[in-house]
Scaffold this motif. Structure first.
Motif: not given
Length: 395
Positions: A41, A46-48, A51-52, A55, A66, A68, A219, A223, A228
């Motif tokens: 990370y 872009s990512n957390n 949240r990941a 997802e 996948t 999102i 994805k 980003n 998000i």
């Protein structure tokens, strides 16, 4: 192992602390060991990790590759449309959510992406409407608000033969009832505000893709565009999903009883609920869905806006509000609320009559909900059957 059991145990235990609840990583950035060297990370857009987790969970739910997560259902739809370019065409279900119609028509048509609307309950309509420019077929099934059912597998075969993507808005059914990706769809979208969250306390959207390559494209759009879902809201959706199967089972049971009650009421003209044998798409619904969901729509024999407004303002347990899928029962008048952005002639042509009322049947005792509708319909009947007083003649 059942889907419900598998789902509950696919929510990870925190490996660092053993927390049985997914931690909320309320951070905007992550410390790096060296430039480009990190623990997976770097920046929370872009990512957390929270949240990941969501997802991955929704990808498991829909049996996709996948997932999102976005800041709203419309943000999720917007990301899917950004796969297209000027000159491309969307073939969409005619009875479409007003927000999607507004996005398609008022935002993307001016960028050269055209949209045509067809009755997708007949697969031949879809086959005949496809052109070389058609790149995306857009389904809602059940539709919002008349609960039409389209044959996902049959339309997926048409889409594949024509080189199109098939996207299914699965909000009304939820993955507890149907999984469009297993029937051949390429993309599933959700307003996670509704059944996935389940408690009317968040705004969120989700996209799930069957193939990783397509998921990577969305994805990238997530980003690059930045719409998000925040960590706390991601956690709220995860918490909602833990009880999804249990809630949807009871929503469906209550909705079926409400639909049966409405179908025999003398004040009601038509009832739209795929669980009723009278529904024209009942057999398709039985084939592709485990139950029939918590949304019921109906029209009044007094097919006027005034009658509908009188009814929706007379209930006590059913609260007048937009949205659906929460624990508490809601109702709305689509022509004045959720579908007001659609021109009246298009709305009526798709079956959204001026008197149509949409119910989101909650988790209260169903007898109480039926009694509430009964007293509101009785008030409506009394109001319309009272004799009109003649004005006195003034000489």
């Amino acid at each position: 192992m059942s889907n419900a059991t598998q789902l509950i145990h696919s929510i990870p235990v925190d490996p660092q602390t053993g927390s049985i609840s997914v931690p909320i990583y309320q951070t905007s950035t992550f410390v790096q060991e060296a430039p480009g060297v990190n623990k997976g990370y770097d920046y929370a857009r872009s990512n957390n990790p929270t949240r990941a987790s969501l997802e991955q969970l929704v990808a498991t739910l829909e049996q996709g590759e996948t997932g999102i997560a976005f800041g709203s259902g419309l943000a999720a739809i917007d990301a899917v449309i950004k796969l297209l370019k000027a000159g491309d065409e969307i073939l969409a279900v005619d009875d479409i959510y007003g927000g999607a119609f507004r996005l398609f028509t008022h935002i993307y048509e001016k960028f050269g992406i055209s949209v045509r609307y067809v009755d997708t309950t007949n697969v031949e309509n879809v086959f005949e409407a496809i052109t070389p420019q058609t790149k995306l077929i857009w389904l809602e099934t059940p539709t919002n608000p008349t609960l039409k059912i389209s044959d996902i597998a049959a339309i997926a075969a048409v889409a594949k033969a024509s080189g199109c993507w098939l996207c299914v808005d699965n909000t009304f059914a939820s993955p507890a009832l149907q999984q469009p990706l297993t029937l051949g769809a390429d993309i599933v979208v959700h307003s996670a505000t509704k059944y996935l969250g389940g408690h009317s306390d968040l705004i969120a959207g989700v996209v799930v893709t069957r193939e990783k390559e397509l998921g990577d494209k969305i994805k990238f759009i997530q980003n690059a565009s930045g719409a998000i879902l925040a960590p706390f809201d991601s956690w709220l959706v995860i918490r909602g999903i833990e009880t999804l199967h249990l809630r949807v089972r009871q929503h469906s049971a209550n909705a079926l009883e409400v639909a049966r009650y409405l179908e025999q009421h003398p004040q009601v003209d038509k009832v739209f609920y795929p669980g009723l044998p009278s529904h024209p798409n009942h057999e398709i619904a039985k084939k592709q869905s485990k139950a029939f969901g918590g949304v019921v729509s109906f029209t009044l024999k007094q097919n006027t806006e005034d009658a509908a407004v009188a009814l929706v303002t007379a209930t006590q347990l059913f609260k007048l509000a937009e949205s659906l899928g929460g624990v508490k029962s809601l109702l709305c008048h689509p022509a004045n609320m959720t579908h007001k952005s659609i021109p009246a002639e298009k709305r009526r042509a798709a079956g959204v009559a001026d008197s149509l009322i949409r119910l989101s049947v909650g988790l209260e005792e169903v007898e109480d909900l039926i009694n509430d509708l009964d007293q509101a319909l009785t008030k409506l009947n009394n109001k319309t059957t009272q004799p009109v007083k003649q004005k006195e003649l003034v000489v």
